[in-house]
Design a protein around this motif. Structure first.
Motif, PDB file in Angstrom:
ATOM      1  N   SER A 217       5.308  -3.818 -32.473  1.00  0.00           N
ATOM      2  CA  SER A 217       6.787  -3.828 -32.907  1.00  0.00           C
ATOM      3  C   SER A 217       7.432  -4.917 -32.830  1.00  0.00           C
ATOM      4  O   SER A 217       8.404  -5.028 -33.840  1.00  0.00           O
ATOM      5  CB  SER A 217       7.219  -1.976 -32.003  1.00  0.00           C
ATOM      6  N   LEU A 218       7.445  -5.398 -31.245  1.00  0.00           N
ATOM      7  CA  LEU A 218       7.898  -6.650 -30.580  1.00  0.00           C
ATOM      8  C   LEU A 218       7.270  -8.330 -31.837  1.00  0.00           C
ATOM      9  O   LEU A 218       8.574  -8.205 -32.584  1.00  0.00           O
ATOM     10  CB  LEU A 218       7.833  -6.693 -29.614  1.00  0.00           C
TER      11      LEU A 218
ATOM     12  N   GLN B 203      17.512  -6.887 -40.490  1.00  0.00           N
ATOM     13  CA  GLN B 203      16.300  -6.735 -41.054  1.00  0.00           C
ATOM     14  C   GLN B 203      15.360  -6.108 -39.566  1.00  0.00           C
ATOM     15  O   GLN B 203      14.566  -6.010 -39.568  1.00  0.00           O
ATOM     16  CB  GLN B 203      15.648  -8.300 -41.378  1.00  0.00           C
ATOM     17  N   PHE B 204      15.870  -6.406 -38.551  1.00  0.00           N
ATOM     18  CA  PHE B 204      15.754  -6.298 -37.420  1.00  0.00           C
ATOM     19  C   PHE B 204      15.092  -5.170 -36.643  1.00  0.00           C
ATOM     20  O   PHE B 204      14.579  -4.233 -36.552  1.00  0.00           O
ATOM     21  CB  PHE B 204      15.696  -6.723 -35.816  1.00  0.00           C
ATOM     22  N   PHE B 205      16.643  -4.491 -37.371  1.00  0.00           N
ATOM     23  CA  PHE B 205      16.196  -2.262 -37.264  1.00  0.00           C
ATOM     24  C   PHE B 205      15.248  -1.809 -38.042  1.00  0.00           C
ATOM     25  O   PHE B 205      14.679  -1.118 -38.120  1.00  0.00           O
ATOM     26  CB  PHE B 205      17.827  -2.102 -37.628  1.00  0.00           C
ATOM     27  N   TYR B 206      14.997  -2.805 -39.475  1.00  0.00           N
ATOM     28  CA  TYR B 206      14.118  -2.144 -40.480  1.00  0.00           C
ATOM     29  C   TYR B 206      12.580  -2.086 -40.121  1.00  0.00           C
ATOM     30  O   TYR B 206      11.986  -1.546 -40.546  1.00  0.00           O
ATOM     31  CB  TYR B 206      14.850  -2.994 -41.988  1.00  0.00           C
ATOM     32  N   CYS B 207      12.563  -2.968 -39.821  1.00  0.00           N
ATOM     33  CA  CYS B 207      10.884  -3.868 -39.436  1.00  0.00           C
ATOM     34  C   CYS B 207      10.932  -2.640 -37.781  1.00  0.00           C
ATOM     35  O   CYS B 207       9.564  -2.072 -37.899  1.00  0.00           O
ATOM     36  CB  CYS B 207      10.528  -4.643 -38.843  1.00  0.00           C
ATOM     37  N   TRP B 208      11.570  -2.449 -37.318  1.00  0.00           N
ATOM     38  CA  TRP B 208      11.793  -1.858 -35.834  1.00  0.00           C
ATOM     39  C   TRP B 208      11.694  -0.459 -36.231  1.00  0.00           C
ATOM     40  O   TRP B 208      10.470   0.147 -35.785  1.00  0.00           O
ATOM     41  CB  TRP B 208      12.384  -2.113 -34.902  1.00  0.00           C
ATOM     42  N   ASN B 209      12.022  -0.083 -36.652  1.00  0.00           N
ATOM     43  CA  ASN B 209      11.858   1.959 -37.580  1.00  0.00           C
ATOM     44  C   ASN B 209      11.546   1.545 -38.799  1.00  0.00           C
ATOM     45  O   ASN B 209      11.652   2.694 -39.532  1.00  0.00           O
ATOM     46  CB  ASN B 209      13.440   2.637 -38.174  1.00  0.00           C
TER      47      ASN B 209
END
Length: 301
Positions: free
Chosen positions: A97-98, A226-232
């Motif tokens: 995820s990271l 973008q970070f929230f999209y990729c993480w979720n």
């Protein structure tokens, strides 16, 4: 004849009637107004906070109490979080995820800034058409192109079972990020750019030394989105990495964890809280830049 002038004594100021004081009435109205405004705000805050409180309290309960109707833990079992981390594969999900969120955010920001700068500050034939094409791609559902894209990545490039089919396309820009950055760059006065060019700076130097420092709030907002999209993201890992447990992300691995611990609600809630924690922490420390960037992207269109 001698004119006689009569001077009347100044009248005394009117006094409020006995038992009536304007100050307490004004204070009472102000207090009622404060209560009315903050009651709505407190109710809205509780509406969003209470689910997180419930998840946290359940995560520190014992197995038996988590299945009961108790809302407050009789014993605080912090070892539930240790058990979650000791679950086979959980740390691998964290690492994946990271990597997905970090590289995806970096690639998206680096590739979207030059395109947004060109659409905002350059004057060329077809600029409006190019902007309309960027916006039109935002209206295209990802499910429409998932089959042909999967065939390309799986059969032609043989990258199925990994997260690279999701990370590599972000190095070619993102329509939503380009649109937000372009709206923000329109608020930067053109005089700054012309002054830099007079001093001998080229377009690339102007972008690095003038535009990017002034566009930090907009860049921060795009990076957080973008970070929230990729993480979720659940749909992408399910398509490309489902057959390889070593490439699962937290969002996809949590489904497997919930199925394996369907009766251990305390462990499921602990895992859920650990998945949400990075997003909450990142937003808590970056909310000022996030709100400022989102606000200023709509100033000029």
């Amino acid at each position: 004849m001698t004119a006689t002038t009569t001077l009347s004594a100044p009248s005394a100021p009117a006094r409020p009637a006995a038992g009536r004081s304007p100050a307490p009435a004004a204070r009472r109205r102000a207090a009622l107004h404060w209560i009315a405004v903050h009651t709505v705000a407190i109710a809205a805050a509780l509406f969003f906070i209470l689910p997180f409180v419930f998840v946290f309290l359940t995560s520190v309960m014992s197995d038996d109490q988590a299945l009961s109707g108790d809302l407050w833990p009789t014993e605080w079992n912090w070892s539930n979080y240790v058990d979650v981390f000791n679950t086979p594969g959980f740390l691998d999900w964290w690492r994946n995820s990271l990597m997905y969120a970090g590289l995806g955010t970096l690639f998206t920001v680096c590739s979207s800034i030059p395109v947004a700068y060109a659409l905002a500050k350059f004057r060329f034939r077809g600029r409006r058409t190019a902007m309309m094409l960027v916006i039109s791609t935002m209206m295209l559902p990802p499910q429409v192109i998932v089959i042909p894209m999967y065939l390309v990545w799986a059969q032609q490039l043989h990258l199925s079972g990994s997260l690279w089919p999701l990370i590599i396309p972000m190095a070619f820009g993102d329509a939503y990020s380009i649109f937000l950055l372009r709206q923000f760059l329109l608020t930067i006065p053109r005089e700054y750019l012309e002054s830099a060019k007079v001093d001998g700076s080229g377009e690339f130097g102007t972008l690095l030394r003038i535009v990017i420092p002034m566009a930090k709030p907009g860049i921060a907002a795009v990076a957080l989105f973008q970070f929230f999209y990729c993480w979720n993201d659940y749909f992408g890992p399910q398509i490309y990495a489902s057959q390889n447990p070593g490439a699962w992300t937290l969002s996809y691995g949590l489904e497997s964890f919930k199925s394996a611990h369907s009766v251990n609600w305390n462990l499921t809630m602990a895992a859920t809280l650990l998945v949400m924690a990075p997003v909450i922490i990142v937003f808590f420390f970056a909310q000022k830049a996030f709100v400022e960037g989102v606000t200023l992207t709509g100033v000029k269109g």
